[in-house]
Design a protein around this motif. Sequence first.
Motif, mmCIF file in Angstrom:
data_model
loop_
_atom_site.group_PDB
_atom_site.id
_atom_site.type_symbol
_atom_site.label_atom_id
_atom_site.label_comp_id
_atom_site.label_asym_id
_atom_site.label_seq_id
_atom_site.Cartn_x
_atom_site.Cartn_y
_atom_site.Cartn_z
ATOM 1 N N LYS A 2 65.696 42.180 23.539
ATOM 2 C CA LYS A 2 64.800 41.676 24.580
ATOM 3 C C LYS A 2 64.728 40.160 24.448
ATOM 4 C CE LYS A 2 61.966 45.698 25.156
ATOM 5 N NZ LYS A 2 60.716 46.122 25.732
ATOM 6 N N VAL A 3 64.491 39.492 25.571
ATOM 7 C CA VAL A 3 64.405 38.033 25.562
ATOM 8 C C VAL A 3 63.264 37.574 26.467
ATOM 9 C CG1 VAL A 3 66.054 37.680 27.464
ATOM 10 C CG2 VAL A 3 65.758 35.906 25.733
ATOM 11 N N CYS A 4 62.629 36.490 26.049
ATOM 12 C CA CYS A 4 61.617 35.840 26.877
ATOM 13 C C CYS A 4 61.650 34.351 26.562
ATOM 14 C CB CYS A 4 60.234 36.427 26.668
ATOM 15 S SG CYS A 4 59.556 36.198 25.029
ATOM 16 N N CYS A 16 70.074 26.932 28.564
ATOM 17 C CA CYS A 16 70.098 28.394 28.614
ATOM 18 C C CYS A 16 70.890 28.877 29.831
ATOM 19 C CB CYS A 16 68.688 28.960 28.620
ATOM 20 S SG CYS A 16 67.640 28.326 29.936
ATOM 21 N N VAL A 17 70.707 28.212 30.951
ATOM 22 C CA VAL A 17 71.424 28.589 32.170
ATOM 23 C C VAL A 17 72.917 28.317 32.010
ATOM 24 C CG1 VAL A 17 71.656 28.152 34.637
ATOM 25 C CG2 VAL A 17 69.394 28.228 33.602
ATOM 26 N N TYR A 18 73.256 27.248 31.308
ATOM 27 C CA TYR A 18 74.661 26.931 31.063
ATOM 28 C C TYR A 18 75.333 28.046 30.251
ATOM 29 C CZ TYR A 18 78.824 24.664 29.245
ATOM 30 O OH TYR A 18 80.119 24.384 28.908
ATOM 31 N N PHE A 19 74.664 28.521 29.211
ATOM 32 C CA PHE A 19 75.252 29.520 28.329
ATOM 33 C C PHE A 19 75.101 30.952 28.824
ATOM 34 C CE2 PHE A 19 74.865 25.935 25.425
ATOM 35 C CZ PHE A 19 76.112 25.955 24.825
ATOM 36 N N ALA A 20 74.054 31.238 29.582
ATOM 37 C CA ALA A 20 73.806 32.612 30.047
ATOM 38 C C ALA A 20 73.240 32.608 31.469
ATOM 39 C CB ALA A 20 72.864 33.327 29.087
ATOM 40 N N PRO A 21 74.045 32.201 32.442
ATOM 41 C CA PRO A 21 73.541 32.110 33.825
ATOM 42 C C PRO A 21 73.152 33.448 34.446
ATOM 43 C CG PRO A 21 75.911 31.777 33.772
ATOM 44 C CD PRO A 21 75.442 31.820 32.340
ATOM 45 N N ASP A 22 73.667 34.539 33.906
ATOM 46 C CA ASP A 22 73.292 35.850 34.436
ATOM 47 C C ASP A 22 71.921 36.294 33.944
ATOM 48 O OD1 ASP A 22 75.692 36.032 35.807
ATOM 49 O OD2 ASP A 22 76.688 37.151 34.198
ATOM 50 N N VAL A 23 71.422 35.642 32.896
ATOM 51 C CA VAL A 23 70.143 36.041 32.294
ATOM 52 C C VAL A 23 69.028 35.048 32.617
ATOM 53 C CG1 VAL A 23 68.961 36.547 30.112
ATOM 54 C CG2 VAL A 23 71.346 37.245 30.429
ATOM 55 N N PHE A 24 69.359 33.754 32.656
ATOM 56 C CA PHE A 24 68.351 32.716 32.861
ATOM 57 C C PHE A 24 68.548 32.015 34.193
ATOM 58 C CE2 PHE A 24 69.111 32.986 28.249
ATOM 59 C CZ PHE A 24 67.841 33.335 27.827
ATOM 60 N N GLU A 36 64.616 38.207 36.802
ATOM 61 C CA GLU A 36 63.939 39.493 36.962
ATOM 62 C C GLU A 36 64.897 40.630 36.611
ATOM 63 O OE1 GLU A 36 61.843 42.062 40.500
ATOM 64 O OE2 GLU A 36 61.722 39.878 40.584
ATOM 65 N N GLY A 37 64.432 41.539 35.782
ATOM 66 C CA GLY A 37 65.229 42.680 35.373
ATOM 67 C C GLY A 37 66.149 42.423 34.188
ATOM 68 N N MET A 38 66.154 41.191 33.677
ATOM 69 C CA MET A 38 67.048 40.859 32.560
ATOM 70 C C MET A 38 66.300 40.718 31.241
ATOM 71 S SD MET A 38 70.007 40.969 33.841
ATOM 72 C CE MET A 38 71.126 40.173 32.704
#
Length: 65
Positions: A2-4, A16-24, A36-38
């Motif tokens: 889980k991540v927050c 964070c968006v650079y490394f994980a754009p599908d999550v952040f 949302e949902g990630m």
Amino acid sequence: MKVCIDENLCQGHARCVYFAPDVFEIDDEGYANVREGMENVPADQQDNVRRAAANCPERTIIISE
């Protein structure tokens, strides 16, 4: 996994968006959010989220395994 994000610490560097754009994502004010949902990170994104956390200068990404 889980991540927050600790919204009180985020300074909007967007690493964070650079490394994980599908999550952040970045909100309208320039701060990071978990998409949302990630909140429960899919297995194929977990390494990206770990890299994002390691590269966050403010250490705002909180991971629980």
